[in-house]
Design a protein around this motif. Structure first.
Motif: not given
Length: 398
Positions: A25-44
Protein backbone atom coordinates in the motif's frame (compact mmCIF):
# COMPACT_ATOMS: atom_id res chain seq x y z
CA UNK A 1 -13.68 1.75 -11.28
CA UNK A 2 -15.10 -1.36 -12.92
CA UNK A 3 -11.95 -3.47 -12.81
CA UNK A 4 -9.90 -4.15 -9.71
CA UNK A 5 -6.64 -5.99 -9.24
CA UNK A 6 -7.24 -9.03 -7.02
CA UNK A 7 -4.50 -10.06 -4.61
CA UNK A 8 -5.33 -13.51 -3.25
CA UNK A 9 -3.69 -14.47 0.05
CA UNK A 10 -3.51 -18.19 0.78
CA UNK A 11 -1.81 -20.56 3.19
CA UNK A 12 -0.81 -20.00 6.79
CA UNK A 13 -1.54 -16.98 8.99
CA UNK A 14 1.82 -15.29 9.49
CA UNK A 15 3.06 -11.84 10.41
CA UNK A 16 4.75 -11.54 7.02
CA UNK A 17 1.33 -11.08 5.44
CA UNK A 18 0.67 -7.74 7.14
CA UNK A 19 4.23 -6.56 6.51
CA UNK A 20 3.90 -7.23 2.78
CA UNK A 21 0.49 -5.56 2.57
CA UNK A 22 1.77 -2.50 4.43
CA UNK A 23 4.69 -2.20 2.02
CA UNK A 24 2.41 -2.78 -0.97
CA UNK A 25 0.00 0.00 0.00
CA UNK A 26 2.94 2.33 0.61
CA UNK A 27 4.21 1.61 -2.88
CA UNK A 28 0.78 2.26 -4.38
CA UNK A 29 0.90 5.64 -2.65
CA UNK A 30 4.40 6.25 -4.03
CA UNK A 31 3.09 5.42 -7.51
CA UNK A 32 0.23 7.89 -7.06
CA UNK A 33 -2.38 5.12 -7.25
CA UNK A 34 -5.43 4.71 -5.03
CA UNK A 35 -5.76 1.81 -2.60
CA UNK A 36 -9.16 1.22 -4.20
CA UNK A 37 -7.65 -0.36 -7.30
CA UNK A 38 -6.66 -3.38 -5.19
CA UNK A 39 -9.06 -5.99 -3.81
CA UNK A 40 -7.62 -8.28 -1.12
CA UNK A 41 -9.17 -11.74 -1.34
CA UNK A 42 -8.62 -14.25 1.48
CA UNK A 43 -9.49 -17.93 1.46
CA UNK A 44 -12.43 -17.56 3.87
CA UNK A 45 -14.20 -15.17 1.50
CA UNK A 46 -12.90 -16.53 -1.79
CA UNK A 47 -16.23 -17.81 -3.09
CA UNK A 48 -17.96 -14.45 -2.57
CA UNK A 49 -15.12 -12.00 -3.33
CA UNK A 50 -13.18 -13.57 -6.19
CA UNK A 51 -14.11 -12.62 -9.75
CA UNK A 52 -12.70 -14.84 -12.45
CA UNK A 53 -12.83 -12.20 -15.19
CA UNK A 54 -10.57 -9.72 -13.41
CA UNK A 55 -6.77 -9.71 -13.05
CA UNK A 56 -5.47 -11.77 -10.15
CA UNK A 57 -2.21 -12.71 -8.47
CA UNK A 58 -1.79 -15.09 -5.55
CA UNK A 59 0.65 -15.31 -2.67
CA UNK A 60 0.86 -18.62 -0.81
CA UNK A 61 2.41 -18.42 2.67
CA UNK A 62 4.11 -21.62 3.71
CA UNK A 63 3.68 -23.46 6.99
CA UNK A 64 6.80 -24.42 8.96
CA UNK A 65 5.04 -27.59 10.19
CA UNK A 66 4.00 -28.60 6.69
CA UNK A 67 0.25 -28.22 7.40
CA UNK A 68 -0.88 -27.05 3.98
CA UNK A 69 -4.14 -25.14 3.63
CA UNK A 70 -6.33 -23.85 0.80
CA UNK A 71 -5.25 -26.52 -1.67
CA UNK A 72 -8.58 -26.52 -3.52
CA UNK A 73 -8.37 -22.77 -4.19
CA UNK A 74 -4.73 -23.09 -5.16
CA UNK A 75 -5.52 -25.81 -7.67
CA UNK A 76 -8.37 -23.81 -9.19
CA UNK A 77 -6.24 -20.70 -9.62
CA UNK A 78 -3.45 -22.66 -11.26
CA UNK A 79 -5.90 -24.23 -13.71
CA UNK A 80 -7.14 -20.73 -14.57
CA UNK A 81 -3.59 -19.61 -15.28
CA UNK A 82 -3.23 -17.35 -12.22
CA UNK A 83 0.33 -16.83 -11.05
CA UNK A 84 0.99 -17.78 -7.42
CA UNK A 85 4.12 -16.77 -5.55
CA UNK A 86 5.14 -19.25 -2.82
CA UNK A 87 6.67 -17.57 0.24
CA UNK A 88 8.53 -19.76 2.73
CA UNK A 89 10.47 -19.05 5.92
CA UNK A 90 13.05 -21.72 6.76
CA UNK A 91 16.62 -22.29 5.60
CA UNK A 92 16.71 -23.27 1.90
CA UNK A 93 19.47 -25.87 2.34
CA UNK A 94 17.38 -27.62 5.01
CA UNK A 95 14.61 -28.36 2.52
CA UNK A 96 12.31 -25.66 3.90
CA UNK A 97 10.60 -24.96 0.57
CA UNK A 98 9.63 -28.60 0.01
CA UNK A 99 8.25 -28.88 3.54
CA UNK A 100 6.43 -25.56 3.85
CA UNK A 101 4.99 -25.29 0.33
CA UNK A 102 2.46 -27.83 -1.01
CA UNK A 103 3.56 -30.13 -3.83
CA UNK A 104 1.11 -28.52 -6.25
CA UNK A 105 3.31 -25.40 -6.13
CA UNK A 106 6.61 -27.25 -6.22
CA UNK A 107 7.44 -26.07 -9.74
CA UNK A 108 6.84 -22.40 -8.91
CA UNK A 109 9.78 -20.13 -8.17
CA UNK A 110 9.41 -19.09 -4.53
CA UNK A 111 10.98 -16.52 -2.23
CA UNK A 112 12.23 -17.03 1.29
CA UNK A 113 10.74 -14.32 3.50
CA UNK A 114 13.16 -12.23 5.44
CA UNK A 115 12.43 -8.61 6.29
CA UNK A 116 14.83 -7.30 3.64
CA UNK A 117 12.81 -9.07 0.91
CA UNK A 118 9.55 -7.22 1.69
CA UNK A 119 10.28 -4.56 -0.93
CA UNK A 120 11.05 -7.17 -3.55
CA UNK A 121 7.86 -9.16 -2.89
CA UNK A 122 5.73 -6.00 -3.06
CA UNK A 123 7.35 -5.08 -6.36
CA UNK A 124 6.72 -8.55 -7.78
CA UNK A 125 3.01 -8.12 -7.01
CA UNK A 126 2.97 -4.71 -8.71
CA UNK A 127 4.83 -6.13 -11.71
CA UNK A 128 2.32 -8.96 -12.04
CA UNK A 129 -0.48 -6.40 -12.43
CA UNK A 130 1.60 -4.34 -14.89
CA UNK A 131 1.50 -1.44 -12.40
CA UNK A 132 5.30 -1.48 -12.34
CA UNK A 133 7.29 -2.56 -15.38
CA UNK A 134 8.78 -6.02 -14.98
CA UNK A 135 12.08 -5.07 -16.62
CA UNK A 136 14.38 -3.97 -13.81
CA UNK A 137 17.05 -1.81 -15.41
CA UNK A 138 19.99 -0.43 -13.47
CA UNK A 139 22.83 1.79 -14.70
CA UNK A 140 26.16 1.85 -12.83
CA UNK A 141 28.03 5.16 -13.08
CA UNK A 142 31.62 5.16 -11.80
CA UNK A 143 35.15 6.36 -12.45
CA UNK A 144 37.32 3.55 -13.73
CA UNK A 145 40.57 4.59 -12.10
CA UNK A 146 38.90 4.80 -8.67
CA UNK A 147 36.21 2.11 -8.32
CA UNK A 148 36.41 -0.52 -11.08
CA UNK A 149 36.47 -3.52 -8.73
CA UNK A 150 33.43 -2.31 -6.74
CA UNK A 151 31.53 -1.54 -9.96
CA UNK A 152 32.11 -5.08 -11.20
CA UNK A 153 31.14 -6.50 -7.81
CA UNK A 154 27.83 -4.61 -7.85
CA UNK A 155 27.20 -5.56 -11.48
CA UNK A 156 27.47 -9.25 -10.58
CA UNK A 157 25.43 -8.89 -7.37
CA UNK A 158 22.57 -6.99 -9.05
CA UNK A 159 22.49 -9.43 -11.96
CA UNK A 160 22.14 -12.29 -9.48
CA UNK A 161 18.94 -10.55 -8.28
CA UNK A 162 17.59 -10.54 -11.85
CA UNK A 163 18.31 -6.91 -12.63
CA UNK A 164 19.24 -5.93 -16.17
CA UNK A 165 22.45 -4.08 -15.31
CA UNK A 166 24.42 -1.71 -17.51
CA UNK A 167 28.17 -1.51 -16.91
CA UNK A 168 30.14 0.00 -19.77
CA UNK A 169 32.93 -2.59 -19.81
CA UNK A 170 30.51 -5.52 -19.72
CA UNK A 171 27.46 -4.38 -21.66
CA UNK A 172 28.41 -2.43 -24.79
CA UNK A 173 28.93 -4.72 -27.78
CA UNK A 174 31.88 -4.55 -30.15
CA UNK A 175 31.38 -1.98 -32.89
CA UNK A 176 28.64 -0.10 -31.03
CA UNK A 177 28.99 3.70 -30.71
CA UNK A 178 30.21 3.88 -27.12
CA UNK A 179 28.83 7.20 -25.87
CA UNK A 180 25.54 6.95 -27.80
CA UNK A 181 24.88 3.57 -26.22
CA UNK A 182 25.65 4.93 -22.74
CA UNK A 183 23.09 7.76 -23.11
CA UNK A 184 20.57 5.33 -24.60
CA UNK A 185 20.87 2.83 -21.76
CA UNK A 186 20.76 5.58 -19.15
CA UNK A 187 17.50 6.86 -20.67
CA UNK A 188 15.97 3.39 -20.42
CA UNK A 189 17.06 2.61 -16.84
CA UNK A 190 15.03 2.69 -13.63
CA UNK A 191 17.76 3.75 -11.20
CA UNK A 192 21.37 4.89 -11.46
CA UNK A 193 23.81 3.50 -8.91
CA UNK A 194 26.48 6.20 -8.74
CA UNK A 195 29.82 5.40 -7.14
CA UNK A 196 30.63 8.82 -5.70
CA UNK A 197 34.39 8.60 -5.26
CA UNK A 198 36.56 11.62 -4.34
CA UNK A 199 37.55 12.47 -7.93
CA UNK A 200 34.33 11.40 -9.66
CA UNK A 201 33.53 14.90 -10.92
CA UNK A 202 37.06 15.40 -12.25
CA UNK A 203 36.15 13.03 -15.08
CA UNK A 204 34.42 14.82 -17.96
CA UNK A 205 32.22 11.83 -18.78
CA UNK A 206 31.28 11.13 -15.16
CA UNK A 207 30.24 14.77 -14.82
CA UNK A 208 28.21 14.43 -18.05
CA UNK A 209 26.47 11.30 -16.76
CA UNK A 210 25.49 13.08 -13.57
CA UNK A 211 24.17 16.07 -15.53
CA UNK A 212 22.25 13.73 -17.82
CA UNK A 213 20.63 12.00 -14.85
CA UNK A 214 19.47 15.38 -13.53
CA UNK A 215 18.11 16.41 -16.96
CA UNK A 216 16.18 13.15 -17.35
CA UNK A 217 15.12 13.22 -13.68
CA UNK A 218 16.42 9.70 -13.09
CA UNK A 219 16.76 8.65 -9.45
CA UNK A 220 20.23 8.19 -8.02
CA UNK A 221 21.40 5.80 -5.34
CA UNK A 222 24.69 7.44 -4.38
CA UNK A 223 27.38 5.38 -2.73
CA UNK A 224 29.52 8.03 -1.06
CA UNK A 225 33.10 6.92 -0.41
CA UNK A 226 34.63 7.33 3.04
CA UNK A 227 36.08 10.78 3.77
CA UNK A 228 34.31 12.32 0.77
CA UNK A 229 32.07 15.39 0.90
CA UNK A 230 28.66 14.54 -0.61
CA UNK A 231 27.84 18.23 -1.14
CA UNK A 232 30.16 18.28 -4.11
CA UNK A 233 27.70 16.28 -6.13
CA UNK A 234 24.37 16.50 -4.34
CA UNK A 235 23.19 19.91 -5.55
CA UNK A 236 20.92 19.92 -8.58
CA UNK A 237 20.00 16.24 -8.53
CA UNK A 238 16.34 15.33 -8.94
CA UNK A 239 15.91 12.31 -6.68
CA UNK A 240 19.02 11.36 -4.78
CA UNK A 241 19.35 8.76 -2.04
CA UNK A 242 22.83 8.79 -0.48
CA UNK A 243 24.41 5.87 1.32
CA UNK A 244 27.44 7.10 3.26
CA UNK A 245 30.01 4.30 3.19
CA UNK A 246 32.42 3.69 6.06
CA UNK A 247 35.83 2.09 5.92
CA UNK A 248 34.29 -0.95 7.64
CA UNK A 249 31.92 -1.39 4.67
CA UNK A 250 34.95 -2.52 2.65
CA UNK A 251 36.80 -5.81 2.98
CA UNK A 252 39.89 -5.26 5.15
CA UNK A 253 38.99 -1.52 5.21
CA UNK A 254 40.52 -1.12 1.72
CA UNK A 255 38.40 1.44 -0.08
CA UNK A 256 40.89 3.36 -2.24
CA UNK A 257 42.25 0.67 -4.56
CA UNK A 258 40.44 0.52 -7.92
CA UNK A 259 41.41 -3.11 -8.52
CA UNK A 260 41.26 -4.60 -5.02
CA UNK A 261 38.55 -2.75 -3.08
CA UNK A 262 35.47 -4.88 -2.34
CA UNK A 263 32.34 -4.21 -0.32
CA UNK A 264 31.44 -6.59 2.50
CA UNK A 265 28.34 -8.72 1.91
CA UNK A 266 26.10 -6.81 4.32
CA UNK A 267 26.88 -3.52 2.52
CA UNK A 268 26.01 -5.07 -0.85
CA UNK A 269 22.70 -6.33 0.56
CA UNK A 270 21.86 -2.85 1.87
CA UNK A 271 22.57 -1.34 -1.56
CA UNK A 272 20.31 -3.86 -3.30
CA UNK A 273 17.51 -3.12 -0.82
CA UNK A 274 17.88 0.61 -1.44
CA UNK A 275 17.78 0.13 -5.22
CA UNK A 276 14.61 -1.96 -4.91
CA UNK A 277 12.88 0.62 -2.72
CA UNK A 278 13.86 3.56 -4.95
CA UNK A 279 12.82 1.95 -8.24
CA UNK A 280 9.03 2.35 -8.01
CA UNK A 281 9.29 5.88 -6.61
CA UNK A 282 11.56 7.05 -9.39
CA UNK A 283 9.52 5.49 -12.20
CA UNK A 284 6.38 7.11 -10.80
CA UNK A 285 8.06 10.51 -10.65
CA UNK A 286 9.26 10.31 -14.25
CA UNK A 287 5.83 9.11 -15.37
CA UNK A 288 4.18 12.06 -13.58
CA UNK A 289 6.52 14.51 -15.31
CA UNK A 290 5.71 13.03 -18.72
CA UNK A 291 1.96 13.18 -18.01
CA UNK A 292 2.26 16.82 -16.91
CA UNK A 293 4.26 17.79 -20.00
CA UNK A 294 1.79 16.12 -22.36
CA UNK A 295 -1.27 17.51 -20.61
CA UNK A 296 0.09 21.06 -20.65
CA UNK A 297 0.86 20.85 -24.37
CA UNK A 298 -2.56 19.31 -25.08
CA UNK A 299 -4.34 22.13 -23.23
CA UNK A 300 -2.24 24.68 -25.11
CA UNK A 301 -3.38 23.03 -28.37
CA UNK A 302 -7.03 23.20 -27.35
CA UNK A 303 -7.42 19.48 -26.68
CA UNK A 304 -9.61 18.22 -23.83
CA UNK A 305 -7.73 15.39 -22.14
CA UNK A 306 -8.37 13.64 -18.82
CA UNK A 307 -5.77 12.07 -16.54
CA UNK A 308 -7.18 8.81 -15.17
CA UNK A 309 -6.42 7.49 -11.64
CA UNK A 310 -4.50 4.59 -13.21
CA UNK A 311 -1.95 7.05 -14.66
CA UNK A 312 -2.99 7.09 -18.30
CA UNK A 313 -4.69 9.88 -20.25
CA UNK A 314 -7.90 9.70 -22.26
CA UNK A 315 -9.39 11.96 -24.89
CA UNK A 316 -12.92 11.63 -26.28
CA UNK A 317 -13.15 13.09 -29.77
CA UNK A 318 -16.29 14.69 -31.29
CA UNK A 319 -16.41 11.79 -33.75
CA UNK A 320 -17.09 9.38 -30.88
CA UNK A 321 -13.63 7.87 -31.02
CA UNK A 322 -11.44 7.67 -27.93
CA UNK A 323 -7.66 7.97 -27.69
CA UNK A 324 -5.71 6.52 -24.76
CA UNK A 325 -2.30 8.06 -24.14
CA UNK A 326 0.01 5.82 -22.10
CA UNK A 327 3.11 7.45 -20.55
CA UNK A 328 6.07 5.18 -21.20
CA UNK A 329 9.41 5.45 -19.44
CA UNK A 330 12.41 4.63 -21.58
CA UNK A 331 11.84 2.80 -24.87
CA UNK A 332 8.16 2.07 -25.63
CA UNK A 333 7.20 -1.61 -25.42
CA UNK A 334 4.03 -3.44 -26.38
CA UNK A 335 3.67 -4.56 -22.75
CA UNK A 336 2.75 -0.95 -21.89
CA UNK A 337 -0.71 -1.70 -23.32
CA UNK A 338 -1.35 -4.75 -21.18
CA UNK A 339 -2.81 -3.31 -17.99
CA UNK A 340 -6.28 -4.57 -17.12
CA UNK A 341 -7.94 -1.18 -17.54
CA UNK A 342 -6.51 -0.60 -21.01
CA UNK A 343 -7.28 -4.14 -22.19
CA UNK A 344 -10.82 -3.61 -20.98
CA UNK A 345 -11.09 -0.26 -22.82
CA UNK A 346 -9.95 -1.87 -26.06
CA UNK A 347 -12.36 -4.77 -25.65
CA UNK A 348 -15.50 -2.71 -25.01
CA UNK A 349 -14.81 0.17 -27.40
CA UNK A 350 -13.65 -0.88 -30.86
CA UNK A 351 -13.07 2.76 -31.85
CA UNK A 352 -10.42 3.23 -29.15
CA UNK A 353 -6.83 3.82 -30.26
CA UNK A 354 -3.64 3.95 -28.20
CA UNK A 355 -0.64 6.26 -28.29
CA UNK A 356 2.44 5.33 -26.27
CA UNK A 357 3.89 8.72 -25.36
CA UNK A 358 7.59 8.88 -24.48
CA UNK A 359 10.56 11.19 -24.06
CA UNK A 360 12.87 10.57 -27.02
CA UNK A 361 15.81 12.56 -25.61
CA UNK A 362 19.01 10.49 -25.91
CA UNK A 363 17.32 7.40 -27.34
CA UNK A 364 19.53 6.13 -30.17
CA UNK A 365 18.56 7.05 -33.73
CA UNK A 366 18.32 3.40 -34.80
CA UNK A 367 15.57 2.85 -32.18
CA UNK A 368 13.71 6.02 -33.10
CA UNK A 369 13.79 5.01 -36.78
CA UNK A 370 12.55 1.54 -35.84
CA UNK A 371 9.63 2.99 -33.87
CA UNK A 372 8.79 5.32 -36.77
CA UNK A 373 8.89 2.35 -39.15
CA UNK A 374 6.49 0.42 -36.91
CA UNK A 375 4.12 3.41 -36.94
CA UNK A 376 4.19 3.47 -40.74
CA UNK A 377 3.78 -0.26 -41.35
CA UNK A 378 1.81 -1.89 -38.56
CA UNK A 379 -1.45 -1.71 -36.65
CA UNK A 380 -2.72 1.86 -36.71
CA UNK A 381 -4.68 1.79 -33.46
CA UNK A 382 -1.53 1.33 -31.33
CA UNK A 383 1.21 3.85 -32.20
CA UNK A 384 4.06 5.67 -30.49
CA UNK A 385 4.31 9.44 -30.07
CA UNK A 386 7.59 11.07 -29.04
CA UNK A 387 7.80 14.17 -26.88
CA UNK A 388 9.31 16.40 -29.54
CA UNK A 389 6.26 15.70 -31.73
CA UNK A 390 3.55 16.24 -29.08
CA UNK A 391 2.61 19.74 -30.21
CA UNK A 392 2.78 19.21 -33.96
CA UNK A 393 0.78 15.97 -33.76
CA UNK A 394 -1.90 17.42 -31.47
CA UNK A 395 -2.34 20.42 -33.77
CA UNK A 396 -2.37 18.32 -36.95
CA UNK A 397 -5.02 15.88 -35.65
CA UNK A 398 -7.26 18.50 -34.06
Amino acid sequence: MQYKYQLILLGSEVGAKSQILSKLFQKLKDLGLSDNILRIVVAENFSSDYLGNQPAFGVYFGDIDGKHKDLDITERLLKEGTMILPVYFGIPDDGAFAKEIPYILSNQNGIRFIESETDRIANIILESFELLRSTRKIFISYRRNESTSVAIQLYEALESYNYDVFLDTHTIGKGEPFQDEIWHRMTDCDVIVLLNTPKFLESHWCKEEFAEASTKKIGLVQLVWPNHDIKKIDSGSHISYPLILKESDFVDNIYNNKDKSKLVDIAVEEIIQKVESVRARNLASRQDNLITDFRNIAVECGRNVTVQPEKFITEDLPSGKRIIYIPTIGIPQSTSCQSAEIRHELEVNMSTSVRLIYDDLRIRDKWLKHLDWLNDNFKKDILTLKKQDFKSWLLATK
